[in-house]
Design an enzyme around this catalytic site. Structure first.
Site, PDB file in Angstrom:
ATOM      1  N   HIS A   2    -121.657  52.162 -29.531  1.00 11.25           N
ATOM      2  CA  HIS A   2    -120.937  53.284 -29.947  1.00 11.25           C
ATOM      3  C   HIS A   2    -120.446  54.144 -28.900  1.00 11.25           C
ATOM      4  CE1 HIS A   2    -120.588  56.993 -32.404  1.00 11.25           C
ATOM      5  NE2 HIS A   2    -121.247  57.553 -31.449  1.00 11.25           N
ATOM      6  N   ARG A  34    -109.551  51.546 -41.073  1.00 10.07           N
ATOM      7  CA  ARG A  34    -111.320  51.305 -41.576  1.00 10.07           C
ATOM      8  C   ARG A  34    -111.314  52.466 -42.917  1.00 10.07           C
ATOM      9  NH1 ARG A  34    -112.056  52.746 -36.205  1.00 10.07           N
ATOM     10  NH2 ARG A  34    -112.631  50.768 -34.902  1.00 10.07           N
ATOM     11  N   GLU A  44    -112.849  37.060 -37.289  1.00  9.49           N
ATOM     12  CA  GLU A  44    -114.205  37.465 -36.717  1.00  9.49           C
ATOM     13  C   GLU A  44    -115.101  36.271 -36.503  1.00  9.49           C
ATOM     14  OE1 GLU A  44    -114.737  41.779 -38.467  1.00  9.49           O
ATOM     15  OE2 GLU A  44    -114.098  40.337 -39.954  1.00  9.49           O
ATOM     16  N   ASN A  84    -114.784  42.345 -31.295  1.00 13.68           N
ATOM     17  CA  ASN A  84    -115.850  42.529 -31.166  1.00 13.68           C
ATOM     18  C   ASN A  84    -116.776  41.865 -32.069  1.00 13.68           C
ATOM     19  OD1 ASN A  84    -114.753  44.958 -30.242  1.00 13.68           O
ATOM     20  ND2 ASN A  84    -115.198  46.384 -31.473  1.00 13.68           N
ATOM     21  N   ARG A 123    -123.935  42.758 -30.605  1.00 14.09           N
ATOM     22  CA  ARG A 123    -123.315  43.771 -29.863  1.00 14.09           C
ATOM     23  C   ARG A 123    -124.315  44.836 -29.243  1.00 14.09           C
ATOM     24  NH1 ARG A 123    -119.103  45.345 -34.302  1.00 14.09           N
ATOM     25  NH2 ARG A 123    -118.927  47.182 -32.595  1.00 14.09           N
ATOM     26  N   CYS A 139    -107.098  43.669 -32.858  1.00 13.32           N
ATOM     27  CA  CYS A 139    -107.693  45.191 -33.051  1.00 13.32           C
ATOM     28  C   CYS A 139    -109.021  45.462 -32.717  1.00 13.32           C
ATOM     29  CB  CYS A 139    -107.403  45.461 -34.683  1.00 13.32           C
ATOM     30  SG  CYS A 139    -108.732  44.193 -35.695  1.00 13.32           S
TER      31      CYS A 139
END
EC number: 2.7.3.9
Length: 557
Positions: A184, A282, A407, A430, A441, A478
């Site tokens: 974050h 999102r 993903e 990610n 992550r 993205c």
């Protein structure tokens, strides 16, 4: 001078005196509660005070993601089960601070055991505990210092409440001892345009007030620099910011090959500056903090606000990305032993199909009321059959352009089959990284595995791009890797057609592409594909482009 090395998390240089995050309150020795009623009242007062403070921070947060996390913390604090458990602990003899600490320790263990998104929330629980304990003890809330002049903020890691109100003009840069490039803190730093280095051992040994510099691209931190160095680094940074503020126009290489540069957003308020369109809208924000799903009308209004803000532009809407790893109360999903590998993203439609069909109907209605070019994509698609079912549902709702996010490695490996049904692919690097390397992550110890320059990830990206070229269909990226000006050259050379990122990251990527021809990007990509390690990949990129600084960096002017 002392050189430290971490992981570059947000590009740019910064220098100045370092100041560390205010430490959490020390828990005093246990005092047996002689007045349980008074201790329970203290807990409730602390909950009210902390909830009010976090709500205020959420309402004034510069970043929508930080605001979402803060509101989730408010929900945690106000959870009746937490308060009831604290009451039980107090009845057993604990005072208010120890009751809160013990209860949240239990929650923390459960979150860690659950893995996935819940494990990512452990730091939020720790921050909530520290704030509640401080409130119980009548102490100031832990948080960001304010020395009265610009500085570099150093910390073991940063909680959402700490990062929500960061002022880029005051906090010149961030350096953390823990965390990773997709944490974050790293994502918010890129959103705010603050240079950042994470996973930097030894940074907490630097004393407050000492002068230091950081390079958010290479991850190099130098403690003990001169005042002249501070002046030079910050002057260069200011000149770079001013130059990029004048950057305009669509993304394209030096010879005119278009690479669309799009924005990642959570709502209309995230649309800042000039953007070509939206590559990742999102939609989770609309679903948070609710015991019931948003109605069709609520969704139409929220989507229409975004579509109307960019008439004629491409807007890629991601359907609800939630589930076992990002629990929402109204979904009422059962607990799972491994939520990251469970019912999440598109898989929610297996159990609650109305969530997806209602959302698609709302997106279609909002699109029909505006001139935006609306595309829709589903998260967590693993097979061609899932892609076929999703695109068919989109077409039934009158949405002509339907794609999927890549993903899951299985989808990347079968990209050609997926594109037999989908109109486009959007690679979320990610999640693709964490699933490819089996590396959470939020696990700082594994941050090196989540480096986008890892050969295995680049090979999967190349496979997706090649499938898109063969099918004549667009393939975008993205994930956070799209915001790296150097890595953007690799992606362009592989055949990626669009890059989506935080709006503040677009100028640097635009300039990097504009300084290279498509053939140069292809040579860079070929060199990187042959590299055996992330370090070798960076060196190969620099060797294939005389305009890149050694290793990594933005184009040299």
């Amino acid at each position: 001078m002392r050189e430290l090395r971490g992981i570059g998390a947000s590009p740019g240089g910064a220098a100045g005196p370092v100041y560390r995050l205010a430490p959490p309150p020390a828990l005093p020795p246990l005092v047996e509660a002689v007045d349980p009623g008074a201790e329970k009242a203290t807990v409730r007062a602390a909950v009210l005070a902390v909830a009010a403070d976090l709500t205020r921070r959420a309402d004034t947060a510069l970043d929508v993601t930080a605001a979402e996390v803060l509101r989730a913390q408010v929900m945690m604090a106000q959870d009746e089960t937490l308060i009831d458990a604290a009451d039980i602990a107090i009845d057993g003899g604990a005072d208010a601070p120890h009751a809160i600490t013990d209860v949240l320790a239990g929650h923390r263990a459960a979150f860690e055991a659950a893995g996935g998104y819940l494990a990512e929330r452990v730091s939020d629980l720790d921050d909530l505990r520290d704030r509640l304990v401080a409130a119980c003890l009548g102490l100031p809330m832990p948080g960001v210092p304010d020395p009265g002049h610009p500085y570099l903020l150093i910390a073991r890691d940063l909680a959402p409440a700490d990062t929500a109100g960061l002022e880029p003009g005051l906090v010149l840069g961030l350096i953390t001892a823990e965390g990773g490039p997709t944490s974050h803190t790293a994502i918010l730093a890129r959103t705010l345009g603050i240079p950042a280095v994470v996973r930097c051992p030894g940074i907490l040994d630097v004393t407050d007030g000492a002068l230091a510099s950081l390079d958010g691209t290479s991850g190099v931190v130098v403690a003990g620099v001169s005042a002249e160095t501070v002046t030079t680094v910050n002057a260069d940074r200011l000149a770079e910011i001013e130059r990029r503020a004048r950057s305009r126009g669509p993304g394209r290489t030096a010879d005119g090959h278009p690479i669309a540069l799009l924005a990642n957003i959570g709502s209309a308020r995230d649309l800042t500056g000039e953007v070509e369109g939206v590559g990742l809208f999102r939609t989770e924000l609309l679903y948070l903090d609710r015991s019931d799903p948003p109605s069709h009308e609520e969704q139409v209004t929220a989507y229409r606000d975004v579509f109307a803000a960019l008439p004629g532009s491409k807007i890629v809407v991601r359907t609800l990305d939630a589930g076992a790893d990002k629990p929402l109360p109204f979904l009422r999903l059962a607990d799972e032993p491994n939520p990251a590998l469970g019912i999440r993203g598109l898989r929610v439609a297996r159990q609650t199909p109305s969530v997806l069909t209602t959302q698609l109907a709302a997106i279609a209605a909002a699109a029909a009321a505006t001139d935006a070019d609306v595309w829709v994509m589903a998260p967590m698609v693993a097979t061609a059959a899932e892609a076929a079912a999703f695109t068919e549902s989109c077409r039934e709702h009158g949405l002509p352009t339907a794609g999927v996010m890549i993903e899951v490695p299985a989808a990347a490996l079968c990209a050609s089959q997926v594109l037999c049904h989908a109109d486009f692919l959007s690679v979320g690097t990610n999640d693709l990284s964490q699933y490819t390397f089996a590396a959470d992550r939020m696990c700082g110890d594994l941050a090196d595995l989540l480096d986008p320059w890892q050969p295995a990830l680049i090979a999967l990206l190349a496979s997706c791009a090649a499938a898109g070229v063969e099918a004549g269909k667009p393939v975008g990226v993205c994930g956070e890797s799209a915001a790296d000006p150097d890595f953007a050259l690799v992606l362009a050379g592989l055949g990626i057609t669009s890059l989506s990122m935080a709006p503040r990251s677009i100028p640097a990527v635009r300039e990097s592409l504009a300084a290279h021809t498509l053939d140069e990007c292809r040579r860079i990509a070929e060199a990187v594909l042959a590299a055996p390690s992330p370090e070798a990949a960076r060196a190969a990129a620099a060797g294939a482009s005389p305009q890149l600084r050694s290793g990594v960096g933005v184009p040299v002017r």
